[in-house]
Design an enzyme around this catalytic site. Structure first.
Site, PDB file in Angstrom:
ATOM      1  N   TYR A   1      49.019  26.440  42.309  1.00 36.81           N
ATOM      2  CA  TYR A   1      48.045  25.892  41.381  1.00 36.81           C
ATOM      3  C   TYR A   1      48.055  24.598  41.144  1.00 36.81           C
ATOM      4  O   TYR A   1      47.188  23.977  41.623  1.00 36.81           O
ATOM      5  CB  TYR A   1      48.178  26.631  40.187  1.00 36.81           C
ATOM      6  CG  TYR A   1      46.814  26.331  39.222  1.00 36.81           C
ATOM      7  CD1 TYR A   1      45.558  26.887  39.260  1.00 36.81           C
ATOM      8  CD2 TYR A   1      47.332  25.483  38.363  1.00 36.81           C
ATOM      9  CE1 TYR A   1      44.924  26.422  38.408  1.00 36.81           C
ATOM     10  CE2 TYR A   1      46.478  25.118  37.244  1.00 36.81           C
ATOM     11  CZ  TYR A   1      45.099  25.509  37.267  1.00 36.81           C
ATOM     12  OH  TYR A   1      44.261  25.043  36.431  1.00 36.81           O
TER      13      TYR A   1
ATOM     14  N   SER B   1      43.642  18.886  36.703  1.00 36.68           N
ATOM     15  CA  SER B   1      44.567  19.676  35.809  1.00 36.68           C
ATOM     16  C   SER B   1      45.694  18.552  35.440  1.00 36.68           C
ATOM     17  O   SER B   1      46.015  17.644  36.342  1.00 36.68           O
ATOM     18  CB  SER B   1      45.126  21.000  35.941  1.00 36.68           C
ATOM     19  OG  SER B   1      45.849  21.265  35.011  1.00 36.68           O
TER      20      SER B   1
END
Length: 297
Positions: free
Chosen positions: A203, A190
């Site tokens: 995360y 990501s």
């Protein structure tokens, strides 16, 4: 005569931040969303680039996973997906789309936070498909915390780490017994690995771990002819967004990108196809970003 394709303005190709400030119950299902994502159902055209391959995609029921499943199937691959049992309706829609492309689909529900399930998942896919050629580690969990580190409970941290990192280790390790020269492992990292949002600290930490896992494993497996690469999405419109973010952030999701909007799952699928195909035969340990113009640095 070759089919003609008119260039599209990427700033207006998909909706700009107009999402209604909706929230849905986690883990979120596509059918619950008022503004449905584009998975390439009506747009992706295959050309046989993965003919005869066998793929496993974790988190393949919806979002990016569904878009990749559609693309792989239309490129000629049989596709297995893993997903949580409560996502059964989304999983069955992905199965329908894979089978509509004329390929075999296998849906395996379960919780990848459990090592035994991860091992059983790989063994079942390899047994029913008589092998495995492509592994996509895509499943992930996130939950926005405006309280920052103080708001992250041990229970949440454990869920994020096991879903995003532990499962990737377990599934990949089990898959190595079935992957041979020419196989491809593709991990979903990501932009959070490069530019972490304060409310997604746990995360983002796992996504940085996935990035380093990709680079390190690529070096380990290169001599075996197994390539390992990663895709780094920016803000992508999937059920995970309204299921894990406050309504006001959902409404403006993606507005901070240079292109001014969130991406759609269909816009990422070609990157996974590239990494899975022989067209990327000299590419390993690399990351391709799909971030709407935000820089990976």
């Amino acid at each position: 005569m070759a089919e003609q394709h008119t260039p599209q303005d990427p700033t207006t190709q998909h909706p700009r931040p107009e999402q209604s400030p909706e929230q849905i119950e986690h883990p979120g299902r596509t059918s619950q969303m008022r503004q449905r994502p584009d998975h390439g159902e009506d747009s992706y055209r295959g050309s046989g680039r993965l003919e005869g391959r066998r793929a496993l995609i974790t988190g393949g029921d919806s979002g990016i996973g569904r878009a990749v499943a559609i693309a792989f199937a239309r490129e000629g691959a049989d596709v297995a997906i893993s997903y949580l049992p409560e996502e059964e309706s989304d999983a069955q829609e992905t199965v329908r789309l894979v089978e509509a492309a004329g390929r075999r689909a296998l849906a395996v529900p379960g919780d990848i936070r459990e090592e035994a399930h991860c091992v059983d998942l790989v063994e079942r896919v390899a047994r029913e498909f008589a092998g495995l050629d492509i592994l996509v580690n895509n499943a992930a969990y996130q939950m926005s915390q405006d309280g920052g580190l103080r708001g992250i409970t041990t229970e949440q941290l454990d869920r994020v780490l096991k879903t995003n990192l532990y499962a990737m280790f377990w599934i990949t390790k089990a898959a190595l017994a079935h992957l041979g020269a020419g196989a491809s492992i593709i991990n979903t990292t990501s932009i959070q690995a490069y530019d972490p949002s304060p409310q997604l600290l746990d995360y983002a930490t796992t996504k940085a771990g996935i990035l380093n896992f990709t680079r390190g494993l690529a070096q380990q497996l290169a001599e075996e002819g197994i390539r390992v690469n990663a895709v780094a999405p920016g803000p992508i419109w999937t059920p995970l967004i309204p299921a894990t973010m406050p309504a006001e952030k959902v409404q403006q999701f993606g507005a901070d990108t240079p292109l001014g909007r969130a991406g759609q799952p269909a816009e990422l699928a070609p990157l996974y196809v590239f990494f899975a195909s022989q067209e990327s035969s000299y590419v390993t340990g690399e990351v391709l970003g799909a971030t709407g113009g935000r820089l990976l640095s």
